[in-house]
Write a protein that holds these residues in place. Structure first.
Motif, PDB file in Angstrom:
ATOM      1  N   SER A 102     -77.677   5.987 -40.237  1.00 59.56           N
ATOM      2  CA  SER A 102     -76.489   6.794 -39.952  1.00 59.56           C
ATOM      3  C   SER A 102     -76.507   8.121 -40.694  1.00 59.56           C
ATOM      4  CB  SER A 102     -75.222   6.015 -40.323  1.00 59.56           C
ATOM      5  OG  SER A 102     -75.012   4.958 -39.414  1.00 59.56           O
ATOM      6  N   GLY A 103     -77.630   8.419 -41.350  1.00 58.62           N
ATOM      7  CA  GLY A 103     -77.749   9.697 -42.037  1.00 58.62           C
ATOM      8  C   GLY A 103     -77.083   9.729 -43.398  1.00 58.62           C
ATOM      9  N   LEU A 104     -76.784   8.571 -43.961  1.00 59.00           N
ATOM     10  CA  LEU A 104     -76.119   8.502 -45.262  1.00 59.00           C
ATOM     11  C   LEU A 104     -77.147   8.287 -46.373  1.00 59.00           C
ATOM     12  CD1 LEU A 104     -73.145   6.332 -44.045  1.00 59.00           C
ATOM     13  CD2 LEU A 104     -73.078   8.760 -44.641  1.00 59.00           C
ATOM     14  N   ARG A 133     -78.701   8.987 -34.332  1.00 61.52           N
ATOM     15  CA  ARG A 133     -79.506   8.179 -35.248  1.00 61.52           C
ATOM     16  C   ARG A 133     -80.652   8.984 -35.842  1.00 61.52           C
ATOM     17  NH1 ARG A 133     -77.235   3.854 -36.899  1.00 61.52           N
ATOM     18  NH2 ARG A 133     -76.229   2.666 -35.309  1.00 61.52           N
ATOM     19  N   VAL A 134     -80.991   8.646 -37.072  1.00 61.50           N
ATOM     20  CA  VAL A 134     -82.160   9.223 -37.713  1.00 61.50           C
ATOM     21  C   VAL A 134     -83.161   8.090 -37.950  1.00 61.50           C
ATOM     22  CG1 VAL A 134     -80.895  11.106 -38.800  1.00 61.50           C
ATOM     23  CG2 VAL A 134     -81.194   8.979 -40.030  1.00 61.50           C
ATOM     24  N   PHE A 135     -84.416   8.421 -38.042  1.00 63.72           N
ATOM     25  CA  PHE A 135     -85.445   7.403 -38.199  1.00 63.72           C
ATOM     26  C   PHE A 135     -86.210   7.545 -39.511  1.00 63.72           C
ATOM     27  CE2 PHE A 135     -84.511   7.880 -33.752  1.00 63.72           C
ATOM     28  CZ  PHE A 135     -84.224   6.569 -33.413  1.00 63.72           C
ATOM     29  N   LEU A 195     -73.622   0.266 -34.607  1.00 66.25           N
ATOM     30  CA  LEU A 195     -74.003   0.328 -36.021  1.00 66.25           C
ATOM     31  C   LEU A 195     -73.859   1.724 -36.624  1.00 66.25           C
ATOM     32  CD1 LEU A 195     -77.159  -2.001 -36.115  1.00 66.25           C
ATOM     33  CD2 LEU A 195     -74.788  -2.596 -36.622  1.00 66.25           C
ATOM     34  N   ALA A 196     -73.185   2.616 -35.933  1.00 66.50           N
ATOM     35  CA  ALA A 196     -72.933   3.952 -36.475  1.00 66.50           C
ATOM     36  C   ALA A 196     -71.836   3.878 -37.528  1.00 66.50           C
ATOM     37  CB  ALA A 196     -72.527   4.908 -35.366  1.00 66.50           C
TER      38      ALA A 196
END
Length: 185
Positions: free
Chosen positions: A39-41, A143-145, A116-117
Motif C-alpha cells: 500500500s506504499g506505507l 499497488r507497489v511491488f 487489501l488497500a
C-alpha cells in the motif's frame, strides 16, 4: 535501498520471531509487513520502531490483536500501541467480508478495503480510544511491488532476525560447506 515485497515479508517474519513472537505470529507479522508495503506505507520503519520499544503486553500488541481478530475473536483494540501495524489485519478482515473498515480514535484515522488497500490519514505517536467500524468508502490505491527502506530500519530488523540463527560451533566450522576433511584433494 529498494526491496521486493517478498524480501520484506521474509525479513519481517524472522525479525518477529527474533523479537519473541511465536512462529505463527511471526508469519502473520511478515504478511502484515507485505500488505503495508504494497500500500506504499513504510512497513520496515513502522515495524522496526515497534520492535525497538519492546512488545509490551498482549492486550496492546498490534500483531497479537490482529491475529486474534483474524481468528474470529473480538479483542479490545482500543489500547493498541501501534495501530498502523494493526491495519493489515483489518485489511485481511475486509477482504474476507468484502467490505471496508475504518479504525479511528484520538490521533489515528485509517481505512482498509477489500482489495487489501490501506489508507492512513492520521497517525500520531500517541493515540487512544481506537474503534473499528464499517467504512462507507473503501480506499483505492495503486499497488507497489517494491518498497524503499532506510538502511537503519533494515539493520534493526536484521538484528532481531539474527537472534533466530543457530550459533556457529567449532565442529560446524571444521566441517565446512563441502565434504570436510575426508582426504579429497
Amino acid at each position: 535501498m529498494s526491496y521486493s515485497l517478498s524480501e520484506i515479508e521474509a525479513l519481517g517474519k524472522k525479525a518477529a520471531r527474533g523479537a519473541g513472537f511465536s512462529w505463527g505470529e511471526a508469519e502473520e507479522a511478515g504478511q502484515a509487513l507485505r500488505i503495508l508495503a504494497a500500500s506504499g506505507l513504510p512497513a520496515a520503519q513502522l515495524f522496526a520502531a515497534y520492535l525497538q520499544t519492546g512488545l509490551g503486553d498482549e492486550a496492546s500488541c498490534p500483531i497479537r490483536l490482529g491475529c486474534a481478530l483474524l481468528d474470529g475473536a473480538a479483542p479490545d483494540i482500543s489500547g493498541c500501541t501501534a495501530p498502523s501495524l494493526l491495519m493489515p489485519f483489518i485489511a485481511r478482515l475486509a477482504a474476507e467480508t468484502q467490505e471496508a473498515y475504518a479504525l479511528s480514535g484520538q490521533g489515528f484515522d485509517a481505512t482498509a478495503g477489500p482489495d487489501l488497500a490501506i489508507l492512513i490519514k492520521t497517525a500520531d505517536s500517541a493515540c487512544s480510544g481506537l474503534a473499528l467500524r464499517p467504512a462507507a468508502n473503501a480506499p483505492s490505491l495503486r499497488r507497489v511491488f517494491r518498497m524503499e527502506a532506510e538502511s537503519a530500519d533494515i539493520a534493526c530488523l536484521n538484528g532481531f532476525a539474527h537472534r533466530t540463527y543457530a550459533p556457529e560451533t567449532e565442529a560446524r566450522r571444521a566441517a565446512g560447506a563441502g565434504a570436510g576433511d575426508d582426504g579429497n584433494t
